[in-house]
Write a protein that holds these residues in place. Structure first.
Motif, PDB file in Angstrom:
ATOM      1  N   VAL A  33     -13.499 -13.050  22.120  1.00  0.00           N
ATOM      2  CA  VAL A  33     -14.599 -13.219  23.110  1.00  0.00           C
ATOM      3  C   VAL A  33     -14.139 -13.146  24.444  1.00  0.00           C
ATOM      4  N   ALA A  34     -12.722 -14.089  24.590  1.00  0.00           N
ATOM      5  CA  ALA A  34     -12.246 -14.148  25.944  1.00  0.00           C
ATOM      6  C   ALA A  34     -11.823 -13.105  26.570  1.00  0.00           C
ATOM      7  N   ALA A  35     -11.474 -11.817  25.782  1.00  0.00           N
ATOM      8  CA  ALA A  35     -10.947 -10.616  26.261  1.00  0.00           C
ATOM      9  C   ALA A  35     -12.048  -9.647  26.781  1.00  0.00           C
ATOM     10  N   CYS A  36     -13.271  -9.916  26.426  1.00  0.00           N
ATOM     11  CA  CYS A  36     -14.289  -8.994  26.775  1.00  0.00           C
ATOM     12  C   CYS A  36     -15.447 -10.094  27.817  1.00  0.00           C
ATOM     13  N   GLN A  43     -21.838 -15.630  30.510  1.00  0.00           N
ATOM     14  CA  GLN A  43     -20.952 -15.769  29.162  1.00  0.00           C
ATOM     15  C   GLN A  43     -21.764 -16.428  28.273  1.00  0.00           C
ATOM     16  N   ALA A  44     -23.107 -17.138  28.486  1.00  0.00           N
ATOM     17  CA  ALA A  44     -24.041 -17.434  27.450  1.00  0.00           C
ATOM     18  C   ALA A  44     -24.887 -16.503  27.015  1.00  0.00           C
ATOM     19  N   ALA A  45     -24.940 -15.284  27.784  1.00  0.00           N
ATOM     20  CA  ALA A  45     -25.740 -14.296  27.415  1.00  0.00           C
ATOM     21  C   ALA A  45     -24.781 -13.124  26.559  1.00  0.00           C
ATOM     22  N   TYR A  46     -23.560 -13.174  27.042  1.00  0.00           N
ATOM     23  CA  TYR A  46     -22.514 -12.414  26.271  1.00  0.00           C
ATOM     24  C   TYR A  46     -22.471 -12.876  24.810  1.00  0.00           C
ATOM     25  N   SER A  47     -22.294 -14.393  24.916  1.00  0.00           N
ATOM     26  CA  SER A  47     -21.932 -14.959  23.419  1.00  0.00           C
ATOM     27  C   SER A  47     -23.061 -14.796  22.668  1.00  0.00           C
ATOM     28  N   GLN A  48     -24.230 -14.786  23.206  1.00  0.00           N
ATOM     29  CA  GLN A  48     -25.572 -14.377  22.307  1.00  0.00           C
ATOM     30  C   GLN A  48     -25.565 -13.166  21.631  1.00  0.00           C
ATOM     31  N   ALA A  72     -22.987 -12.755  19.134  1.00  0.00           N
ATOM     32  CA  ALA A  72     -23.708 -13.331  17.848  1.00  0.00           C
ATOM     33  C   ALA A  72     -24.407 -12.469  16.942  1.00  0.00           C
ATOM     34  N   ALA A  73     -25.437 -11.942  17.917  1.00  0.00           N
ATOM     35  CA  ALA A  73     -26.384 -11.011  17.363  1.00  0.00           C
ATOM     36  C   ALA A  73     -25.595  -9.629  16.648  1.00  0.00           C
ATOM     37  N   THR A  80     -30.267  -1.547   9.583  1.00  0.00           N
ATOM     38  CA  THR A  80     -29.726  -2.535  10.054  1.00  0.00           C
ATOM     39  C   THR A  80     -28.742  -2.303  11.302  1.00  0.00           C
ATOM     40  N   LEU A  81     -27.695  -1.404  11.002  1.00  0.00           N
ATOM     41  CA  LEU A  81     -26.804  -0.924  12.000  1.00  0.00           C
ATOM     42  C   LEU A  81     -27.259  -0.276  13.137  1.00  0.00           C
ATOM     43  N   SER A  82     -28.437   0.503  13.058  1.00  0.00           N
ATOM     44  CA  SER A  82     -28.992   1.185  14.114  1.00  0.00           C
ATOM     45  C   SER A  82     -29.790   0.257  15.086  1.00  0.00           C
ATOM     46  N   GLN A  83     -30.220  -0.730  14.493  1.00  0.00           N
ATOM     47  CA  GLN A  83     -30.834  -1.944  15.434  1.00  0.00           C
ATOM     48  C   GLN A  83     -29.652  -2.685  16.127  1.00  0.00           C
ATOM     49  N   THR A  84     -28.530  -2.892  15.267  1.00  0.00           N
ATOM     50  CA  THR A  84     -27.419  -3.708  15.884  1.00  0.00           C
ATOM     51  C   THR A  84     -26.709  -2.797  17.213  1.00  0.00           C
ATOM     52  N   LEU A  85     -26.852  -1.488  16.985  1.00  0.00           N
ATOM     53  CA  LEU A  85     -26.148  -0.576  17.905  1.00  0.00           C
ATOM     54  C   LEU A  85     -27.080  -0.777  19.014  1.00  0.00           C
ATOM     55  N   SER A  86     -28.250  -0.756  19.073  1.00  0.00           N
ATOM     56  CA  SER A  86     -29.339  -0.660  20.394  1.00  0.00           C
ATOM     57  C   SER A  86     -28.928  -1.921  20.939  1.00  0.00           C
ATOM     58  N   VAL A  87     -28.670  -2.930  20.340  1.00  0.00           N
ATOM     59  CA  VAL A  87     -28.421  -4.418  20.921  1.00  0.00           C
ATOM     60  C   VAL A  87     -27.216  -4.175  21.587  1.00  0.00           C
ATOM     61  N   SER A  88     -25.912  -3.946  20.956  1.00  0.00           N
ATOM     62  CA  SER A  88     -24.715  -3.731  21.403  1.00  0.00           C
ATOM     63  C   SER A  88     -24.549  -2.834  22.509  1.00  0.00           C
TER      64      SER A  88
END
Length: 158
Positions: free
Chosen positions: A19-22, A36-41, A44-45, A68-76
């Motif tokens: 996490v510290a690298a990004c 940082q809090a938003a990034y960490s959330q 985690a998602a 599941t991964l398509s939804q995760t990709l949208s979040v990422s």
């Protein structure tokens, strides 16, 4: 069709980028803490989505893992941008798409992940080398398993 690269998907679960690298660079300490809090959330998602997809993959539920991964990709993409996590999700998505017979989609996902890794490398940005190697392995095996040994050779060194 069974894909040899399935084990690589499981290996990817343990190859997270620190996490510290990004983490985002804020101008004030309050703003930085909020970012940082938003990034960490978001991280985690994304990690939870990848882990859920890995469990579905292990059960042979490739279509469910693709959803599941398509939804995760949208979040990422929306919250973390084009970086190591998005490339990781795309790699896992490609493996599940290939395993469910969606070869055109799988190739597109793998090539998108490869393009992200290439851009990160060219910018000298922190990247996850282990995930990149797994991607190259999966892409090579994908081409080999779909009858394209010439293309596979550039990724797996045949």
């Amino acid at each position: 069709m069974k894909f040899i690269g399935r084990a690589a998907f499981i290996l990817m679960i343990g190859s997270w980028v620190p996490v510290a690298a990004c983490t985002p660079q804020g101008s004030t300490s309050e703003q930085a803490a909020s970012e940082q809090a938003a990034y960490s959330q978001a991280v985690a998602a994304v990690e939870a989505g990848i882990e859920e997809a890995a469990a579905l993959f292990a059960q042979g539920k490739y279509e469910d893992a693709v959803v599941t991964l398509s939804q995760t990709l949208s979040v990422s993409e929306a919250q973390l941008g084009e970086g190591p996590y998005t490339a990781l999700v795309l790699t896992d998505l490609g493996l599940n798409q290939a395993s469910s017979g969606k070869f055109s989609d799988a190739q597109e996902s793998y090539l998108r992940a490869l393009a992200i890794h290439d851009r990160l490398r060219s910018r000298g940005t922190t990247r996850d080398v282990k995930s990149e190697l797994v991607l190259l392995n999966n892409l090579g095996l994908f081409y080999l398993n779909t009858g394209r040994p010439e293309q596979a050779q550039q990724y797996v060194g045949l």
